[in-house]
Design an enzyme around this catalytic site. Structure first.
Site, PDB file in Angstrom:
ATOM      1  N   LYS A 175       0.736  -1.425   0.273  1.00  0.00           N
ATOM      2  CA  LYS A 175      -0.419   0.057  -0.061  1.00  0.00           C
ATOM      3  C   LYS A 175       0.689   1.617  -0.190  1.00  0.00           C
ATOM      4  CE  LYS A 175      -3.163   2.739   0.291  1.00  0.00           C
ATOM      5  NZ  LYS A 175      -4.845   2.688   1.342  1.00  0.00           N
ATOM      6  N   LEU A 176       1.822   1.439   1.223  1.00  0.00           N
ATOM      7  CA  LEU A 176       3.053   2.463   0.677  1.00  0.00           C
ATOM      8  C   LEU A 176       3.574   2.737  -0.419  1.00  0.00           C
ATOM      9  CD1 LEU A 176       4.610   2.213   4.452  1.00  0.00           C
ATOM     10  CD2 LEU A 176       2.138   3.628   3.137  1.00  0.00           C
TER      11      LEU A 176
END
Length: 285
Positions: A175-176
């Protein structure tokens, strides 16, 4: 077969849609944390959701607990704080963390949950609050595949796609990476649009590319993502990259640019406002 009992902590812009679909589409019993940061919950109560006073109370009423809060400090407080989830956790309960959080914190929280007899999946979301309301979110899930199978029916009630991406921590890691690319792309486009406007270039030249992100048009509704949160996510990415020894020169530049906008008092503007906020000559409001 007995329905899984679902709990949720964080009924904000994203969590409200999740909660509604768990109830309406999934027909699962739902308990939620009563919190001033929640969206209006009258519709949830009309579907027989139960309001709880503490995270521990949510835990004691749940087989699956969804966390949908801002980031790692909130997740840690909800799990390990006074009257937190761990204080009421039932053996075998699966925590599904849909927040955007630091992978190192995720690993620590997963270990704490497992020590208390539970299981942990990090399952950050992609897409927007509109998709949450429509029940078409995408999830990037890190954790044990058997645990994911156990909660797939719950996740299916509010998602379009659920992808198992590796062990615990990999959901938040991916996600990052996803947000770094997305936010970095938007920041670069915003800087380019600002420079073009300051130079007197016809913004129509950029429309085909920039309008898709709402950069030139100023259509903030297309990307309802606060610059404060963008800075938090970029900061998390930079910390992750630093911890692994990876290059983060470009990330540092993007973070510096966004931090300057936040420091100027515009943290609650949307990321698609960057073209306006980065102008050296500020247009009339």
């Amino acid at each position: 077969m007995t329905k899984l009992r679902v709990g949720i902590v964080g009924v904000g812009l994203m969590g409200h849609g999740i909660a509604k679909n768990v109830l309406a589409r999934g027909s699962f019993p739902l308990a939620f944390l009563d919190h001033p940061g929640n969206q209006p919950v009258d519709d949830l109560l009309s579907l027989r959701a139960a309001a709880c006073k503490t995270p521990g109370e949510v835990a004691s009423a749940s087989d699956v607990i969804i966390l949908c809060v801002t980031g790692s400090p909130q997740v840690e407080a909800i799990l390990t704080g006074e009257a937190g989830v761990l204080s009421g956790l039932r053996k075998g309960t699966i925590i599904v963390d849909c927040s955007t959080a630091l992978p190192d914190s995720t690993l620590r929280m997963a270990a704490a949950v497992e020590a208390a007899g539970g299981r942990f999946l990090d399952a950050p979301m992609t897409r927007t609050a509109r998709h949450a309301e429509e029940g078409t979110l995408n999830l990037l899930v890190g954790g044990d595949e058997a645990d994911l199978r156990s909660v797939r029916a719950v996740l299916a009630s509010f998602t379009e796609r659920v992808e198992h991406v590796g062990p615990v921590g990999f959901g938040h890691r991916l996600k990052l990476l996803h947000n770094y690319v997305s936010i970095g792309f938007m920041a670069l486009l915003g800087e380019a649009a600002a420079q073009a406007a300051d130079a007197g270039v016809d913004p129509a030249v950029f429309v085909d590319v920039l309008a898709k992100g709402g950069v030139v048009t100023g259509d903030t509704g297309t990307i309802p993502f606060f610059i404060d949160n963008a800075l938090k996510d970029i900061s998390y990415y930079r910390m992750m990259a630093s911890n692994s020894g990876a290059s983060k020169v470009i990330a540092d530049g993007v973070g510096t640019a966004i931090a300057a906008v936040v420091e100027s008092g515009h943290g609650q503007a949307y990321i698609s406002d960057l073209a306006r906020l980065l102008r050296k000559t500020k247009p009339a409001a």
